[in-house]
Design an enzyme around this catalytic site. Structure first.
Site, PDB file in Angstrom:
ATOM      1  N   ASP A 250      50.136  35.362  44.133  1.00 25.96           N
ATOM      2  CA  ASP A 250      51.253  35.603  43.997  1.00 25.96           C
ATOM      3  C   ASP A 250      52.462  34.615  44.726  1.00 25.96           C
ATOM      4  OD1 ASP A 250      53.099  37.693  43.578  1.00 25.96           O
ATOM      5  OD2 ASP A 250      51.940  39.267  44.569  1.00 25.96           O
ATOM      6  N   SER A 251      53.888  35.515  44.424  1.00 19.44           N
ATOM      7  CA  SER A 251      54.772  34.495  44.771  1.00 19.44           C
ATOM      8  C   SER A 251      55.161  35.333  46.104  1.00 19.44           C
ATOM      9  CB  SER A 251      55.911  35.216  43.417  1.00 19.44           C
ATOM     10  OG  SER A 251      56.218  35.762  43.359  1.00 19.44           O
ATOM     11  N   GLY A 252      54.652  35.770  46.386  1.00 17.18           N
ATOM     12  CA  GLY A 252      55.287  37.182  47.067  1.00 17.18           C
ATOM     13  C   GLY A 252      56.682  38.178  47.002  1.00 17.18           C
ATOM     14  N   GLY A 253      56.730  38.382  45.794  1.00 25.32           N
ATOM     15  CA  GLY A 253      57.715  39.669  45.576  1.00 25.32           C
ATOM     16  C   GLY A 253      57.466  40.195  45.377  1.00 25.32           C
ATOM     17  N   PHE A 254      55.850  41.093  44.756  1.00 25.19           N
ATOM     18  CA  PHE A 254      55.561  42.519  45.198  1.00 25.19           C
ATOM     19  C   PHE A 254      56.959  42.903  46.987  1.00 25.19           C
ATOM     20  CE2 PHE A 254      53.098  45.689  46.777  1.00 25.19           C
ATOM     21  CZ  PHE A 254      53.495  47.017  45.891  1.00 25.19           C
TER      22      PHE A 254
ATOM     23  N   ASP B 235      59.793  36.949  40.836  1.00 22.48           N
ATOM     24  CA  ASP B 235      60.304  37.482  40.320  1.00 22.48           C
ATOM     25  C   ASP B 235      60.931  38.772  41.009  1.00 22.48           C
ATOM     26  OD1 ASP B 235      57.609  38.109  41.224  1.00 22.48           O
ATOM     27  OD2 ASP B 235      57.454  39.922  39.661  1.00 22.48           O
TER      28      ASP B 235
ATOM     29  N   GLN C 125      58.821  41.440  32.959  1.00 24.97           N
ATOM     30  CA  GLN C 125      59.252  42.835  33.714  1.00 24.97           C
ATOM     31  C   GLN C 125      59.542  43.680  32.791  1.00 24.97           C
ATOM     32  OE1 GLN C 125      58.485  43.683  36.481  1.00 24.97           O
ATOM     33  NE2 GLN C 125      57.794  42.422  38.289  1.00 24.97           N
TER      34      GLN C 125
ATOM     35  N   GLY D 208      55.696  45.206  37.606  1.00 24.31           N
ATOM     36  CA  GLY D 208      56.071  46.044  37.544  1.00 24.31           C
ATOM     37  C   GLY D 208      54.892  47.497  36.756  1.00 24.31           C
TER      38      GLY D 208
ATOM     39  N   ASP E 152      44.262  41.826  39.783  1.00 20.18           N
ATOM     40  CA  ASP E 152      43.420  41.434  40.743  1.00 20.18           C
ATOM     41  C   ASP E 152      43.911  43.039  41.388  1.00 20.18           C
ATOM     42  OD1 ASP E 152      46.356  41.076  42.661  1.00 20.18           O
ATOM     43  OD2 ASP E 152      46.557  41.066  40.770  1.00 20.18           O
TER      44      ASP E 152
ATOM     45  N   CYS F 178      22.424  49.896  41.518  1.00 22.84           N
ATOM     46  CA  CYS F 178      23.639  48.897  41.717  1.00 22.84           C
ATOM     47  C   CYS F 178      22.056  47.469  42.893  1.00 22.84           C
ATOM     48  CB  CYS F 178      24.250  48.524  42.428  1.00 22.84           C
ATOM     49  SG  CYS F 178      25.180  48.029  43.509  1.00 22.84           S
TER      50      CYS F 178
ATOM     51  N   CYS G  11      23.610  44.618  44.867  1.00 26.33           N
ATOM     52  CA  CYS G  11      24.142  43.722  45.713  1.00 26.33           C
ATOM     53  C   CYS G  11      22.872  44.200  46.521  1.00 26.33           C
ATOM     54  CB  CYS G  11      25.454  43.673  45.575  1.00 26.33           C
ATOM     55  SG  CYS G  11      24.949  45.995  46.446  1.00 26.33           S
TER      56      CYS G  11
ATOM     57  N   CYS H 173      23.098  47.504  48.365  1.00 28.43           N
ATOM     58  CA  CYS H 173      22.378  48.484  47.829  1.00 28.43           C
ATOM     59  C   CYS H 173      20.659  47.767  47.619  1.00 28.43           C
ATOM     60  CB  CYS H 173      22.894  48.840  46.247  1.00 28.43           C
ATOM     61  SG  CYS H 173      24.446  49.371  46.373  1.00 28.43           S
TER      62      CYS H 173
ATOM     63  N   HIS I  24      29.370  45.298  48.769  1.00 27.09           N
ATOM     64  CA  HIS I  24      29.240  46.566  47.634  1.00 27.09           C
ATOM     65  C   HIS I  24      29.762  46.309  46.387  1.00 27.09           C
ATOM     66  CE1 HIS I  24      27.863  49.514  45.335  1.00 27.09           C
ATOM     67  NE2 HIS I  24      28.395  50.339  45.199  1.00 27.09           N
TER      68      HIS I  24
END
Length: 373
Positions: A94-98, A148, A190, A217, A267, A305, A307, A310, A336
């Site tokens: 991520d660009s770090g914008g958020f 952004d 955006q 956004g 993500d 499940c 995994c 479980c 899990h």
């Protein structure tokens, strides 16, 4: 040829869902795909080997956090993120914008970029599109995101318009500054919840010919039906021959609905964050393992499940681990939750292949109760 390309394998007959393959310098990724988040060069509570064992092919890290600690230059000296964190699969940053824009009063936005104070020590920093590209190229992921502005919700039309237009100008500056051939740079559409702004953002970015496009956004406080409405009119604006990435979305229902609307990549920190608090996904909904009713429950977290958690441990045991603050508890719930979402995406892929996606969706909602067990 771009460092990352998208191969369309099959389009759903029922919806906009599609099967594809993301070709990257560190391997191929079948899509639709959920990407576990390793914000600070680690997916919390998981080793790279464990991530591989549960089926993860691509993970995400964060430019803002890695810039502050340990610093992009140190990571570059280590040979890039892949070597630094011993992960040989694809990585997206991520660009770090958020993160920058979530700092509120600690940041100031101008045309040049964003001046902000570190949440760690209050030190002052400036993120410009050029600076962010420098950092992401030093980190060395397969996919870097353009810088952004992620606006808060709700916001006014006037501010959303100014922000969207600035994001488009920043995208051009990112393209000019980015020169790492073995790394792909994705653009971010955006425009908040305004249809005409989303359309304008797409018109601005598509001629720039990014190898992939994200929708940013969203999942910033709006109700899910509104998010789906925005996706419904935004996804068709994006090129069919390139991956479509919905940023920051990772609840099971949103993954299914997002795929139906045409999203290829997702993500979210949700599965690992709630796992550390003792909440897990199951076929029947969310389960809070700390609850007293599981004290004598010797069944798995999710009987359906397979995994490691479980297959091996009971609800009673995992509840005990949380009650005595043993770190194994949150490791088991994290394993899990990530497995659950990765396995769900495999089921989604199969359903697209067999044109049974709406049957899968119906079965999911029939079993998945919002209140959990």
């Amino acid at each position: 040829m771009p460092a990352v390309t998208y191969e369309l394998i099959k389009k759903s007959k029922e919806s906009r869902a599609r099967l594809g393959v993301l070709h990257t310098p560190h391997g191929d990724v079948a899509t639709p795909v959920f990407m576990p988040v390793g914000t600070q060069a680690t997916v919390k509570a998981m080793s790279p080997r464990e991530l591989e064992e549960i089926g993860s092919r691509i993970i995400l890290s964060n430019t803002y956090h890695l810039y502050l600690r340990p610093g992009h230059e140190l990571i570059k000296q280590a040979g890039g993120l892949h070597k630094f964190m011993a992960w040989d699969g694809p990585i997206l940053t991520d660009s770090g914008g958020f993160q920058v824009f979530s700092l509120g009063d600690l940041r100031k936005i101008t045309e040049e970029g964003v001046e902000f104070r570190s949440h760690i020590d209050g030190s002052k920093h400036l993120f410009t599109p050029e600076r962010v590209m420098e950092i992401e190229m030093a980190l060395g992921p397969d996919i870097a995101m353009a810088f952004d502005e992620c606006v808060e919700y709700p916001t006014t039309y006037e501010y959303a318009k100014r922000s969207m237009e600035r994001t488009s100008r920043w995208a051009e500056r990112c393209l000019k500054a980015h020169n790492k051939e073995e790394q792909a740079l994705f653009g971010i559409v955006q425009g908040s919840m305004f249809k005409d702004l989303r359309e304008q953002s797409a018109r601005d970015l598509i001629p720039m010919d990014f190898p992939g496009y994200a929708i940013g956004g969203l999942s910033v406080g709006e109700e899910k039906p509104l998010m789906y409405e925005v996706l419904d009119y935004t996804v068709p604006l994006l090129p069919e021959n390139k991956p479509r990435y919905l940023m920051g979305v990772g609840s099971p229902d949103c993954l299914i609905e997002g795929v139906i609307l045409g999203i290829d990549m997702f993500d979210c920190v949700l599965p690992t964050r709630i796992a550390r608090n003792g909440t897990v996904f199951t076929k029947s909904g969310k389960l809070v393992i700390r609850n007293a009713k599981y004290k004598h429950d010797f069944t798995p977290l999710d009987p359906s499940c397979d995994c490691y958690t479980c297959r091996t441990f009971s609800r009673a045991y995992i509840r005990h681990l949380f009650n005595v603050d043993e770190i194994l508890g949150l490791r088991l719930t994290t394993t899990h939750n990530l497995y659950y979402l990765l396995h769900l995406m495999k089921l989604v892929q199969l359903a697209i292949k067999e044109d049974t996606l709406f049957e899968l969706r119906e079965e999911f909602y029939r079993n998945y109760l919002s209140d959990g067990l």
